[in-house]
Motif scaffolding. Structure first.
Motif, PDB file in Angstrom:
ATOM      1  N   ALA A   4      13.954  18.582  56.936  1.00  0.00           N
ATOM      2  CA  ALA A   4      14.749  17.354  56.762  1.00  0.00           C
ATOM      3  C   ALA A   4      15.259  17.238  55.324  1.00  0.00           C
ATOM      4  CB  ALA A   4      13.909  16.140  57.142  1.00  0.00           C
ATOM      5  N   ALA A   5      14.395  17.622  54.368  1.00  0.00           N
ATOM      6  CA  ALA A   5      14.786  17.550  52.954  1.00  0.00           C
ATOM      7  C   ALA A   5      15.910  18.545  52.657  1.00  0.00           C
ATOM      8  CB  ALA A   5      13.574  17.818  52.060  1.00  0.00           C
ATOM      9  N   LEU A   6      15.801  19.754  53.227  1.00  0.00           N
ATOM     10  CA  LEU A   6      16.850  20.760  53.024  1.00  0.00           C
ATOM     11  C   LEU A   6      18.153  20.291  53.680  1.00  0.00           C
ATOM     12  CD1 LEU A   6      17.739  23.563  52.013  1.00  0.00           C
ATOM     13  CD2 LEU A   6      17.034  24.480  54.228  1.00  0.00           C
ATOM     14  N   ALA A   7      18.039  19.723  54.871  1.00  0.00           N
ATOM     15  CA  ALA A   7      19.219  19.212  55.580  1.00  0.00           C
ATOM     16  C   ALA A   7      19.913  18.148  54.739  1.00  0.00           C
ATOM     17  CB  ALA A   7      18.808  18.644  56.938  1.00  0.00           C
ATOM     18  N   ASP A   8      19.123  17.298  54.132  1.00  0.00           N
ATOM     19  CA  ASP A   8      19.633  16.238  53.250  1.00  0.00           C
ATOM     20  C   ASP A   8      20.389  16.842  52.082  1.00  0.00           C
ATOM     21  OD1 ASP A   8      19.160  13.742  54.197  1.00  0.00           O
ATOM     22  OD2 ASP A   8      17.925  13.127  52.469  1.00  0.00           O
ATOM     23  N   MET A   9      19.735  17.842  51.474  1.00  0.00           N
ATOM     24  CA  MET A   9      20.272  18.494  50.283  1.00  0.00           C
ATOM     25  C   MET A   9      21.630  19.143  50.582  1.00  0.00           C
ATOM     26  SD  MET A   9      18.035  21.271  48.259  1.00  0.00           S
ATOM     27  CE  MET A   9      18.842  22.631  47.458  1.00  0.00           C
ATOM     28  N   LEU A  10      21.778  19.720  51.795  1.00  0.00           N
ATOM     29  CA  LEU A  10      23.026  20.411  52.158  1.00  0.00           C
ATOM     30  C   LEU A  10      23.972  19.492  52.937  1.00  0.00           C
ATOM     31  CD1 LEU A  10      21.611  23.905  53.176  1.00  0.00           C
ATOM     32  CD2 LEU A  10      22.720  23.269  51.045  1.00  0.00           C
ATOM     33  N   ARG A  11      23.617  18.203  52.993  1.00  0.00           N
ATOM     34  CA  ARG A  11      24.415  17.198  53.718  1.00  0.00           C
ATOM     35  C   ARG A  11      24.732  17.679  55.138  1.00  0.00           C
ATOM     36  NH1 ARG A  11      28.430  15.528  48.981  1.00  0.00           N
ATOM     37  NH2 ARG A  11      29.246  17.522  49.607  1.00  0.00           N
ATOM     38  N   ALA A  12      23.689  18.122  55.821  1.00  0.00           N
ATOM     39  CA  ALA A  12      23.834  18.674  57.171  1.00  0.00           C
ATOM     40  C   ALA A  12      24.004  17.564  58.199  1.00  0.00           C
ATOM     41  CB  ALA A  12      22.604  19.507  57.506  1.00  0.00           C
ATOM     42  N   ARG A  13      24.583  17.946  59.326  1.00  0.00           N
ATOM     43  CA  ARG A  13      24.765  17.018  60.435  1.00  0.00           C
ATOM     44  C   ARG A  13      23.617  17.269  61.416  1.00  0.00           C
ATOM     45  NH1 ARG A  13      27.555  17.783  65.127  1.00  0.00           N
ATOM     46  NH2 ARG A  13      28.187  19.818  64.350  1.00  0.00           N
ATOM     47  N   ARG A  14      22.967  16.197  61.848  1.00  0.00           N
ATOM     48  CA  ARG A  14      21.848  16.321  62.776  1.00  0.00           C
ATOM     49  C   ARG A  14      22.403  16.631  64.167  1.00  0.00           C
ATOM     50  NH1 ARG A  14      18.750  12.936  65.899  1.00  0.00           N
ATOM     51  NH2 ARG A  14      16.530  13.433  66.005  1.00  0.00           N
ATOM     52  N   THR A  15      21.867  17.667  64.822  1.00  0.00           N
ATOM     53  CA  THR A  15      22.393  18.052  66.140  1.00  0.00           C
ATOM     54  C   THR A  15      21.349  17.873  67.237  1.00  0.00           C
ATOM     55  OG1 THR A  15      21.804  20.343  65.690  1.00  0.00           O
ATOM     56  CG2 THR A  15      24.066  19.701  65.229  1.00  0.00           C
ATOM     57  N   GLY A  16      20.142  17.468  66.853  1.00  0.00           N
ATOM     58  CA  GLY A  16      19.077  17.270  67.832  1.00  0.00           C
ATOM     59  C   GLY A  16      17.788  16.962  67.106  1.00  0.00           C
ATOM     60  N   ALA A  22      24.814  22.791  58.910  1.00  0.00           N
ATOM     61  CA  ALA A  22      25.402  22.503  57.598  1.00  0.00           C
ATOM     62  C   ALA A  22      26.414  23.585  57.241  1.00  0.00           C
ATOM     63  CB  ALA A  22      24.304  22.467  56.538  1.00  0.00           C
ATOM     64  N   ARG A  23      27.253  23.297  56.250  1.00  0.00           N
ATOM     65  CA  ARG A  23      28.120  24.343  55.715  1.00  0.00           C
ATOM     66  C   ARG A  23      27.238  25.302  54.942  1.00  0.00           C
ATOM     67  NH1 ARG A  23      34.091  22.567  54.643  1.00  0.00           N
ATOM     68  NH2 ARG A  23      34.293  21.085  56.323  1.00  0.00           N
ATOM     69  N   CYS A  24      27.400  26.592  55.201  1.00  0.00           N
ATOM     70  CA  CYS A  24      26.564  27.598  54.545  1.00  0.00           C
ATOM     71  C   CYS A  24      26.963  27.707  53.078  1.00  0.00           C
ATOM     72  CB  CYS A  24      26.717  28.940  55.242  1.00  0.00           C
ATOM     73  SG  CYS A  24      25.859  30.264  54.377  1.00  0.00           S
ATOM     74  N   ALA A  32      30.616  24.311  60.107  1.00  0.00           N
ATOM     75  CA  ALA A  32      29.191  24.299  59.774  1.00  0.00           C
ATOM     76  C   ALA A  32      28.511  25.465  60.483  1.00  0.00           C
ATOM     77  CB  ALA A  32      28.575  22.975  60.173  1.00  0.00           C
ATOM     78  N   SER A  33      28.252  26.552  59.766  1.00  0.00           N
ATOM     79  CA  SER A  33      27.677  27.759  60.378  1.00  0.00           C
ATOM     80  C   SER A  33      26.190  27.898  60.133  1.00  0.00           C
ATOM     81  CB  SER A  33      28.334  29.016  59.814  1.00  0.00           C
ATOM     82  OG  SER A  33      29.726  28.917  59.826  1.00  0.00           O
ATOM     83  N   LEU A  34      25.647  27.042  59.276  1.00  0.00           N
ATOM     84  CA  LEU A  34      24.242  27.209  58.913  1.00  0.00           C
ATOM     85  C   LEU A  34      23.361  26.309  59.773  1.00  0.00           C
ATOM     86  CD1 LEU A  34      22.556  28.774  56.710  1.00  0.00           C
ATOM     87  CD2 LEU A  34      22.347  26.562  55.594  1.00  0.00           C
ATOM     88  N   LEU A  54      19.192  35.756  54.784  1.00  0.00           N
ATOM     89  CA  LEU A  54      18.363  34.618  54.378  1.00  0.00           C
ATOM     90  C   LEU A  54      18.267  34.528  52.856  1.00  0.00           C
ATOM     91  CD1 LEU A  54      16.384  32.303  55.030  1.00  0.00           C
ATOM     92  CD2 LEU A  54      14.575  34.023  55.197  1.00  0.00           C
ATOM     93  N   GLY A  55      18.076  35.705  52.201  1.00  0.00           N
ATOM     94  CA  GLY A  55      17.961  35.739  50.746  1.00  0.00           C
ATOM     95  C   GLY A  55      19.192  35.164  50.053  1.00  0.00           C
ATOM     96  N   ALA A  56      20.378  35.473  50.609  1.00  0.00           N
ATOM     97  CA  ALA A  56      21.635  34.986  50.016  1.00  0.00           C
ATOM     98  C   ALA A  56      21.734  33.470  50.157  1.00  0.00           C
ATOM     99  CB  ALA A  56      22.819  35.667  50.701  1.00  0.00           C
ATOM    100  N   VAL A  57      21.322  32.949  51.312  1.00  0.00           N
ATOM    101  CA  VAL A  57      21.372  31.495  51.544  1.00  0.00           C
ATOM    102  C   VAL A  57      20.417  30.788  50.585  1.00  0.00           C
ATOM    103  CG1 VAL A  57      20.949  29.641  53.213  1.00  0.00           C
ATOM    104  CG2 VAL A  57      22.026  31.764  53.976  1.00  0.00           C
ATOM    105  N   LEU A  58      19.207  31.367  50.427  1.00  0.00           N
ATOM    106  CA  LEU A  58      18.214  30.751  49.535  1.00  0.00           C
ATOM    107  C   LEU A  58      18.705  30.777  48.089  1.00  0.00           C
ATOM    108  CD1 LEU A  58      14.851  32.091  51.006  1.00  0.00           C
ATOM    109  CD2 LEU A  58      15.784  29.777  51.162  1.00  0.00           C
ATOM    110  N   GLU A  59      19.285  31.913  47.692  1.00  0.00           N
ATOM    111  CA  GLU A  59      19.751  32.061  46.312  1.00  0.00           C
ATOM    112  C   GLU A  59      20.840  31.023  46.015  1.00  0.00           C
ATOM    113  OE1 GLU A  59      20.681  36.116  45.213  1.00  0.00           O
ATOM    114  OE2 GLU A  59      21.731  35.343  43.442  1.00  0.00           O
ATOM    115  N   ALA A  60      21.767  30.848  46.974  1.00  0.00           N
ATOM    116  CA  ALA A  60      22.860  29.891  46.784  1.00  0.00           C
ATOM    117  C   ALA A  60      22.353  28.454  46.752  1.00  0.00           C
ATOM    118  CB  ALA A  60      23.891  30.062  47.900  1.00  0.00           C
ATOM    119  N   THR A  61      21.194  28.233  47.346  1.00  0.00           N
ATOM    120  CA  THR A  61      20.619  26.893  47.392  1.00  0.00           C
ATOM    121  C   THR A  61      19.664  26.657  46.221  1.00  0.00           C
ATOM    122  OG1 THR A  61      20.552  27.349  49.765  1.00  0.00           O
ATOM    123  CG2 THR A  61      19.683  25.243  49.077  1.00  0.00           C
ATOM    124  N   GLY A  62      19.322  27.749  45.526  1.00  0.00           N
ATOM    125  CA  GLY A  62      18.388  27.645  44.409  1.00  0.00           C
ATOM    126  C   GLY A  62      16.946  27.515  44.856  1.00  0.00           C
TER     127      GLY A  62
END
Ligand SMILES: [Zn+2]
Length: 157
Positions: A4-16, A22-24, A32-34, A54-62
């Motif tokens: 939930a915290a990560l979703a918040d951080m990436l301003r993700a849309r809740r789908t269920g 979220a946008r990757c 929204a591919s992520l 996964l590593g690239a997504v984590l790196e981009a998210t810090g």
């Protein structure tokens, strides 16, 4: 960290329940591919349907791998389960891409058919005849949908 915290951080849309899109951050993402989800033991599931590692997504998210766990790191058995889950997700992503290709092709074919109809209608003054042409188009569209259906369900299996 929690999903939930990560979703918040990436301003993700809740789908269920426990699911977000979220946008990757690792690629130029116009849709929204992520996918973000909650895994075993509150672990965060992250998957980019466009194919980012996964590593690239984590790196981009810090974030680091350890941030995906809400608590202590996984046991070898858990790590094995995670690897299996990732394999399953890779298969799902392939099915997702296949579905998009098939749908794009279907739309192109329907578009072509309606284009041809428009051209013919432009030369028709008789409304009854126009309706007949519309009925024919509808019939053809349904047939095209039927013909592509087995391919779609095969790709999604
Ligand atoms: Zn991505």
């Amino acid at each position: 960290m929690t999903a939930a915290a990560l979703a918040d951080m990436l301003r993700a849309r809740r789908t269920g329940a426990g699911k977000w899109m979220a946008r990757c951050p690792a690629h130029e993402d116009h849709s929204a591919s992520l996918s973000i989800g909650v895994g075993e033991g509150g672990r965060i599931l992250v998957y980019c349907f466009a194919g980012c590692a996964l590593g690239a997504v984590l790196e981009a998210t810090g974030l680091g791998m350890k941030d995906l766990f809400d608590g202590p790191p996984p046991s070898p058995e858990q790590a094995c389960n995670f690897a299996r889950e990732r394999g399953q997700r890779a298969i799902e992503a392939t099915a997702f891409r296949l579905e998009r290709i098939q749908l794009a092709d279907l739309y192109r074919r329907l578009w072509k058919a309606s284009d041809a109809l428009g051209e013919r209608l432009a030369h028709e003054a008789d409304d009854a005849h126009g309706m007949e042409l519309l009925a024919q188009l509808f019939h053809r569209s349904v047939e095209q949908l039927r013909s592509i259906e087995p391919i779609l369900s095969e790709g999604l299996r």
